[in-house]
Design a protein around this motif. Structure first.
Motif, PDB file in Angstrom:
ATOM      1  N   ARG A  69       0.755  -1.181  -0.198  1.00 45.84           N
ATOM      2  CA  ARG A  69       0.060   0.003   0.032  1.00 45.84           C
ATOM      3  C   ARG A  69       0.919   1.250  -0.020  1.00 45.84           C
ATOM      4  O   ARG A  69       2.004   1.189   0.457  1.00 45.84           O
ATOM      5  N   ARG A 106       4.117   9.553   9.395  1.00 44.12           N
ATOM      6  CA  ARG A 106       4.055   9.123   8.027  1.00 44.12           C
ATOM      7  C   ARG A 106       2.726   8.214   7.767  1.00 44.12           C
ATOM      8  O   ARG A 106       2.692   7.788   6.681  1.00 44.12           O
ATOM      9  N   ASP A 107       1.772   8.590   8.700  1.00 45.21           N
ATOM     10  CA  ASP A 107       0.421   8.093   8.583  1.00 45.21           C
ATOM     11  C   ASP A 107       0.390   6.558   8.397  1.00 45.21           C
ATOM     12  O   ASP A 107      -0.302   6.030   7.469  1.00 45.21           O
ATOM     13  N   LEU A 108       1.170   5.932   9.306  1.00 44.24           N
ATOM     14  CA  LEU A 108       1.259   4.365   9.314  1.00 44.24           C
ATOM     15  C   LEU A 108       0.501   3.919  10.551  1.00 44.24           C
ATOM     16  O   LEU A 108       0.294   4.642  11.367  1.00 44.24           O
ATOM     17  N   PRO A 109       0.272   2.641  10.089  1.00 45.93           N
ATOM     18  CA  PRO A 109      -0.516   2.258  11.376  1.00 45.93           C
ATOM     19  C   PRO A 109       0.425   2.033  12.478  1.00 45.93           C
ATOM     20  O   PRO A 109       1.612   1.996  12.097  1.00 45.93           O
ATOM     21  N   THR A 150       1.129   3.680   2.038  1.00 46.40           N
ATOM     22  CA  THR A 150       2.157   4.017   3.275  1.00 46.40           C
ATOM     23  C   THR A 150       3.304   3.243   3.424  1.00 46.40           C
ATOM     24  O   THR A 150       4.178   3.746   4.203  1.00 46.40           O
ATOM     25  N   GLU A 151       3.219   2.087   2.580  1.00 44.98           N
ATOM     26  CA  GLU A 151       4.658   1.479   3.012  1.00 44.98           C
ATOM     27  C   GLU A 151       5.519   1.440   2.009  1.00 44.98           C
ATOM     28  O   GLU A 151       6.415   0.803   1.771  1.00 44.98           O
ATOM     29  N   LEU A 152       5.418   2.667   1.113  1.00 49.46           N
ATOM     30  CA  LEU A 152       6.313   2.891  -0.103  1.00 49.46           C
ATOM     31  C   LEU A 152       7.126   4.237   0.211  1.00 49.46           C
ATOM     32  O   LEU A 152       6.527   5.069   1.034  1.00 49.46           O
ATOM     33  N   SER A 153       8.284   4.297  -0.124  1.00 51.30           N
ATOM     34  CA  SER A 153       8.923   5.640   0.003  1.00 51.30           C
ATOM     35  C   SER A 153       8.357   6.424  -1.007  1.00 51.30           C
ATOM     36  O   SER A 153       7.592   6.332  -1.954  1.00 51.30           O
TER      37      SER A 153
END
Ligand SMILES: Nc1ncnc2c1ncn2[C@@H]1O[C@H](COP(=O)(O)OP(=O)(O)OP(=O)(O)O)[C@@H](O)[C@H]1O
Ligand SMILES: [Mg+2]
Lengths: 267, 975
Positions: free
Chosen positions: A147, B451-454, A149-152
């Protein structure tokens, strides 16, 4: 001008005017812009902040309506279309890349890239295949299931580029695509864009970065809502290091950029 | 109340201090609220309903309490203690003993004689007459009545003139209005087999002693009655009536003899005296020592206590049923705050990063929440008064429908103290929610937030959740142990709590999804199965327990569904190939990605729908079972004929009617009873039967002692042995709902003659499932007369009609023919239907009340959607830029709402059906009889359509907004 101009233009804008109205205040953001873009061109748009670059992009791509003038894409006036048709036109003919990547956070990279295909009715299986191939092309074949949010930041922008390209649009519009990236990542993204252009994609890039402006084949300078220069970058930027007319040493390219919102004409 | 005030103070103090001391926090809160006024209104509207529900429950209780309290004014006035005797000749002596010298603290005694008698107008030109079957004849000295107590105005006799003489009588307004009689008209009374006409000399208000009717009407809720419908007759009238040949005192078991009363007034007005009755009572009893057959009752005190009890009972009933909605309201608040926090995650993370202390963060958030909570509580209290009014209005209509036994004029009352309490409870619940959520939010992981991460599960986080889990497992285990020892709540909740708590523990051993599935399955099955597994413990479960059950089930089901929702995602993917696939894909992606938020919404819907389904099942059950219930009670008869105890219908006269084939006379009385769960003597009806009742069939027993092979054998044993009885499951129950505690076959209870104090122990040989006719215990007639003498009166007859006679028509005919006996002949089915319709009415009222909870769910969905549109503006702008049509965007929002609402509704309906099936078909919670189970299809259709439609409506506006977002504008928004 470059030699491409001999053929029919892909996009032809004439006398485009755009006025923003907020209450009693009117801002004339575009004051009669004429511009032609030919297939396969890489056009860089530069100009001081608040002078109408984004507005130009929005009006020419059909994201926003205009107050006067015409914008013909392949001979069709996109501003006489109703919203539904213009939307469809965007889906089939335009691709967009923005400074903030605008990925849909609840979808994976792959799902994000599929979207433009699905909206034009490409069958799901084919869409998936093409999206995966496009992500592989931008070097993200390992990150299909991640997703946003998991990318730079750089990876996100590459997903966004893949998304803009996947439906093979006539023109890809990029508004400060490297604005949110550090210089190294920005360079990589630019290389990618150049590669895309080399493969024949028509590209319009709005930028503050003179190195980008200099590297293109054609530079359009926008000031006070008018196109003040249009031609080879070397002719326009001359020896100056900063195409915006600022001394980079004073502000620094990555520093906080003061947003000068100068109403061009206030009533 | 004090606890509440302290709690409120503690919760509000930090807000007030911050508001005064930290201007920047205050400004931040005010700005945040101001920025989104429309949304603030939605938030307040959604969260006020909890308070409204609590407040309305109080208002309903207040109104019932006040209405019953008011009968002290309309039926007693100055009278506080009644001394009652069936030997009217004793009256003068009793009065003298109490008045001469006066008992300290009293200010007057008043002897009077009361008989029950039907009253009617003479036939008019068309031969029509108007009748009052439950009339009362009163002989009293008006002068003496005015002197009772210190204030003639409250006696009801102030303007009544002299005692009537000759052929004159005075009517109370309640009677005169009912019969449409005025001064100078003629009124006819029927008693002891004769009739007598009087000229109406005066009509007086039915208040004070003038409204006193001797008590007697009893029902589920006790004996509250409006002012009596009385004919005040000249002294000697009753004796003269009895002196006629047909009026002579018959054998025990015939017409009820006149009853003598001495009313004693304790110093003070109508209400002020009640507190002093206790000091007077012992002396009154001492003075009457040695006089046989006297019953002393602190009537005023009993009445006021009953008023309080009924008021409390209704408050409790409505607030527990409303509990589901209140919990839904809490979920809404949590949801709103989590959304607020998510929206400002980045902002908050920045604030934390620049070194704002965690405490400040919590307080800033808390202040905003407190502002919402306070506004919601105030609005809720006001709305609650209105809701209460509506409930009162509906309830009043329902009371007039069946035989509940409350016959009072409703007086709407909303005590300031009650409203404040409702407001305070609502506010405390909201504030606790607000603070808890704020605390949770402040535990933000800074990096993750920016970073708007969980939140990553950190090491300390994991140890803490493991420790909490272990503690929860232990606590659940202890609760369960307590449950096995008899604590119902423990038996119900212990295992599920342990299961929920074990999730972090088991997740270390198994894949997380599997662990959650296994444990939630446990938590889902147990609260339903427990009623069959531990019937001994769970019997007599009350509504509060069902609330706990509902919460546990919904929590388990929602967790289970959200954990496995990926399946839906895959389904959506498959569907996205089809036409509207894109909307579907978008619409499902968000709720699937925001699981916590979705789970809260699902919980809100599921909780309320669960209860509504439950009620729909019962509603259908009652509606369709009238024929069956009728068969169970009628014992081969068709009509129940009730008549006035002062002039009951004679068995012979009934037998002479052409429609009638057979008649079984039934003795009725209202003695006192005690049982293991009711140690204080409580008045209740009793029914004396003889072999004639069993001639054509037998009432159906739900259970009986094993000695008897058939129900008939059990009844024959009751006829033969005065120590045996059949009771119903509702015997000595207060209020509605399933029986809390009840007598079972083989257990014993005691019947007491209230006049003599003589008691008899009775053994239960069989239990009736319901008591539609309010029969009370059924005993042999002979034994009943032995114990109660003339108190037992044959006011009921079971009538078997000749073949081909239509019961309801025969009922109307007999009622008219026996007007002089105050007869009311109705078919068993009609009686049961009217009682069922009252029950259904109450269920309907409860459903309407719970519908408010649905509003919470729908408001919650609306808030979530409105916020979602704002949250996703940029994304929507991007989608539109990419060429997504406006209708796809709108469709996605509508589908999102549908997805959530539908899932919540389906969870609720499924749980409701399974639970009610289990309770009705496989457990004895609702008694030993098999009530059967029917799926209420029509009700379910409504339950599906209305909330779904309302949810779509709530989502329509935000969906429209979303579709109108202009990409060029939306994409400009800075992040
Ligand atoms: N929605 C709007 N309403 C009113 N004025 C607007 C609106 N959008 C843009 N403007 C004004 O129009 C002018 C041109 O804005 P535009 O965003 O096109 O500039 P820009 O060249 O892209 O600037 P930058 O380099 O900072 O992005 C500015 O003066 C801006 O304030
Ligand atoms: Mg711009």
């Amino acid at each position: 001008m470059s030699g491409v101009a001999t053929t029919e233009p892909m996009l032809e804008a004439t006398g485009v005017r755009k006025v923003y109205r907020t209450g009693a205040l009117e801002v004339e953001a575009l004051r009669g812009v004429d511009l032609r873009i030919h297939a396969g061109e890489l056009v860089c748009v530069m100009g001081p902040s608040g002078n109408g670059k984004t507005t130009l992009l929005n009006c020419l791509s059909g994201l926003d309506s205009i107050d006067a003038g015409t914008v013909l894409v392949d001979g069709e006036d996109i501003h006489t279309m109703d919203d539904a048709r213009r939307t469809e036109h965007r889906a089939r003919r335009m691709g967009f890349i923005f400074q903030s990547f605008n990925l849909i956070p609840v979808f994976t990279a792959l799902e994000n890239v599929e979207l433009p295909l699905l909206v034009t009715g490409v069958p799901a299986a084919e869409a998936r295949e093409r999206a995966a191939a496009m992500l592989a092309r931008v070097g993200l074949s390992q990150r299909l299931k991640n997703r946003p949010t998991e990318l730079s930041g750089g990876e996100q922008q590459r997903v966004a580029i893949a998304r803009a390209l996947v439906s093979e649009p006539a023109i890809v519009w990029a508004d400060e695509p490297t604005g949110n990236l550090d210089s190294e990542t920005a360079a990589a993204v630019l290389d990618l864009l150049r590669e895309v252009h080399d493969a024949g994609q028509t590209l319009v890039v709005v930028t503050h970065d003179p190195t980008i402006g200099r590297s293109g084949q054609r530079l359009v300078q926008v000031r006070d809502g008018r196109v003040t220069a249009d031609g080879a970058p070397r002719d326009i930027l001359g020896g100056l290091p900063d195409g915006n007319g600022h001394d980079p040493a004073a502000g620094g390219r990555r520093g906080p950029r003061p947003r000068r919102t100068r109403p061009l004409r206030a009533r | 109340m004090v606890v509440l005030a302290v709690l409120l103070g503690l919760l509000l103090l930090p807000v007030v201090v911050d508001a005064v001391r930290h201007g920047e926090l205050r400004r931040l809160a005010i700005r945040n609220i101001n920025r989104r006024r429309g949304e603030a209104v939605l938030v307040v509207a959604g969260s006020m309903l909890g308070t409204a529900i609590i407040t309305s429950a109080f208002v309903v209780g207040d109104t019932l309490g006040a209405s019953i309290r008011d009968t002290a004014r309309t039926t007693l006035g100055p009278a506080d203690v009644s001394v009652q005797t069936l030997d009217v000749g004793q009256l003068a002596e009793l009065a003298a003993r109490l008045a001469d010298p006066p008992v300290a603290g009293t200010d007057g005694v008043l002897p009077l004689v009361i008989a029950r008698a039907p009253v009617a107008t003479p036939a008019d030109a068309a031969g029509e007459r108007r009748a009052e079957p439950h009339g009362v004849l009163v002989e009293v000295d008006f002068e003496a009545a005015r002197r009772l107590g210190s204030d003639p105005a409250i006696t009801g006799f102030a303007g009544a003139g002299p005692t009537p003489t000759g052929d004159e009588a005075v009517l109370t307004a309640a009677l005169a209005d009912h019969l449409q009689l005025g001064v100078g008209d003629t009124v006819e009374v029927y008693a002891y087999g004769t009739e007598r006409a009087f000229r109406v000399r005066d009509v007086i208000e039915s208040v004070g002693v003038a409204g006193f009717g001797g008590g007697g009407g009893r029902g589920v809720f006790g004996a509250a009655q409006a002012g009596a419908r009385s004919v005040l007759v000249p002294p000697g009238t009753l004796a003269a009536l009895r002196a006629t040949p047909s009026g002579a005192p018959g054998p025990a078991g015939s017409a009820a003899p006149p009853t003598g009363f001495v009313l004693v007034s304790v110093e003070g007005g109508v209400y002020e005296s009640a507190g002093r009755i206790d000091t007077v009572l012992p002396e009154v009893e001492r003075r009457l020592q040695g006089v046989a057959g006297v019953q002393v009752t602190p009537v005023k005190q009993d009445l006021l206590e009953q008023a309080d009890a009924v008021g409390r009972q209704f408050t409790e009933l409505f607030s527990t049923v409303g509990g589901f909605s209140v919990i839904a309201g809490v979920l809404l608040l949590v949801n709103i705050f989590v959304m607020l926090a998510e929206e400002r995650k980045v902002e908050l993370g920045m604030l934390r990063a620049v070194g704002m202390k965690r405490g400040r963060l919590v307080r800033g958030f808390g202040m905003e929440g407190a502002a919402y909570a306070t506004a919601a509580a105030v609005a809720g209290a006001l709305v609650g008064i209105g809701v209460g009014r509506v409930i009162v209005y509906v309830t009043e209509g329902l009371f007039s429908r069946g035989d509940l036994g409350i016959d009072v004029t409703f007086r709407f009352a909303a005590e300031p103290a009650s409203i404040l309490t409702g407001l305070a409870i609502g506010l405390v619940i909201s504030l606790v929610t607000v603070w808890a959520t704020s605390l949770r939010i402040s535990r933000l992981n800074v990096i993750a937030a920016i970073r708007d991460l969980p939140d990553p599960p950190g090491v300390s986080h994991r140890t803490r959740s493991l420790a909490l889990g272990a503690a929860g497992v232990v606590a659940g285990g202890l609760l369960f142990a307590a449950g096995l020892a008899g604590a119902r709540a423990g038996a119900l909740a212990g295992l599920p709590i342990a299961a929920f708590s074990a999730i972090p523990l088991l997740a270390r051993l198994l894949p997380r999804r599997l662990a959650v599935n296994v444990l939630c399955a446990v938590a889902l099955v147990w609260p339903i199965a427990v009623f069959s597994v531990l019937p001994g413990v769970m019997d007599g479960a009350d509504i509060a327990l069902f609330v706990v059950q509902g919460v546990l089930l919904v929590a388990a089901a929602v967790t289970l569904v959200t954990v496995n929702d990926e399946a839906f995602g895959q389904l959506a993917e498959r569907l996205s190939v089809a036409g509207r696939g894109l909307s579907m894909r978008l619409g499902l992606a968000y709720p699937l990605a925001r699981r916590f938020r979705t789970a809260l919404l699902l919980g809100m819907y599921a909780l309320v729908i669960f209860t509504l389904t439950f009620m729909a099942v019962f509603s259908r059950l009652f509606a369709e079972q009238a024929p069956r219930f009728t068969e169970e009670v009628r014992a081969g008869h068709h009509l129940l004929v009730e008549s006035n105890p002062g002039n009951p219908v004679s068995t012979e006269a009934l037998l002479e009617q052409p429609e009638v084939e057979a008649v079984a006379p039934i003795l009725r009385a209202f003695p006192h009873f005690t049982a293991h769960y009711q140690p204080e003597p409580m008045p209740w009806a009793v029914t004396g039967i003889d072999e004639r009742l069993l001639a054509h069939g037998v009432p159906v027993l739900a259970s009986r002692v094993p000695e008897y092979a058939t129900d008939e054998e059990a009844f024959r044993a009751v006829l033969a042995d005065p120590g045996l009885a059949v009771v119903s499951e509702f015997f000595l129950q207060r209020g509605g709902g399933p029986p809390i505690d009840r007598l079972r076959s083989g257990q014993t209870f005691t019947m007491i003659n209230p006049a003599s104090g003589e008691a008899r122990e009775l053994t239960v040989v069989g239990v009736l499932s319901a008591d539609w006719m309010f029969t009370g215990p059924m005993v042999g007639a002979g034994g009943l007369v032995d114990l109660l003498g003339p108190q037992a009166v044959p006011t009921r007859h079971y009538v078997r009609l000749a073949a081909g006679v239509e019961p309801d028509e025969a009922g109307v005919a007999l009622t008219g023919r026996f007007l002089a006996n105050g007869a009311d002949a109705r078919s068993f089915e009609t009686i049961i239907r009217s009682n069922l319709s009252q029950q259904e009415g109450f269920i309907g009222l409860m459903e309407g009340f719970l519908g408010l909870g649905l509003l919470i769910g729908i408001a919650g969905l609306g808030v979530v959607m409105v916020r979602a549109v704002r949250e996703r503006r940029r994304q929507i702008g991007m989608l539109r830029a990419m060429g997504f049509p406006a209708r796809t965007v709108r469709g996605a929002f509508l589908l999102e709402a549908t997805f959530i609402a539908l899932q919540g509704i389906l969870i609720g309906v499924t749980l409701g059906l399974v639970t009610s099936y289990q309770l009705l078909a496989n457990s004895s919670t609702f008694g030993d009889s098999d009530l059967g189970f029917l799926v209420p299809w029509a009700g379910l259709a409504v339950l599906l359509a209305v909330p779904l439609g309302a949810s779509l409506l709530a989502a329509a506006w935000p969906a429209g907004q979303a579709s109108r977002i202009r990409p060029a504008v939306a994409l400009r928004i800075a992040e």
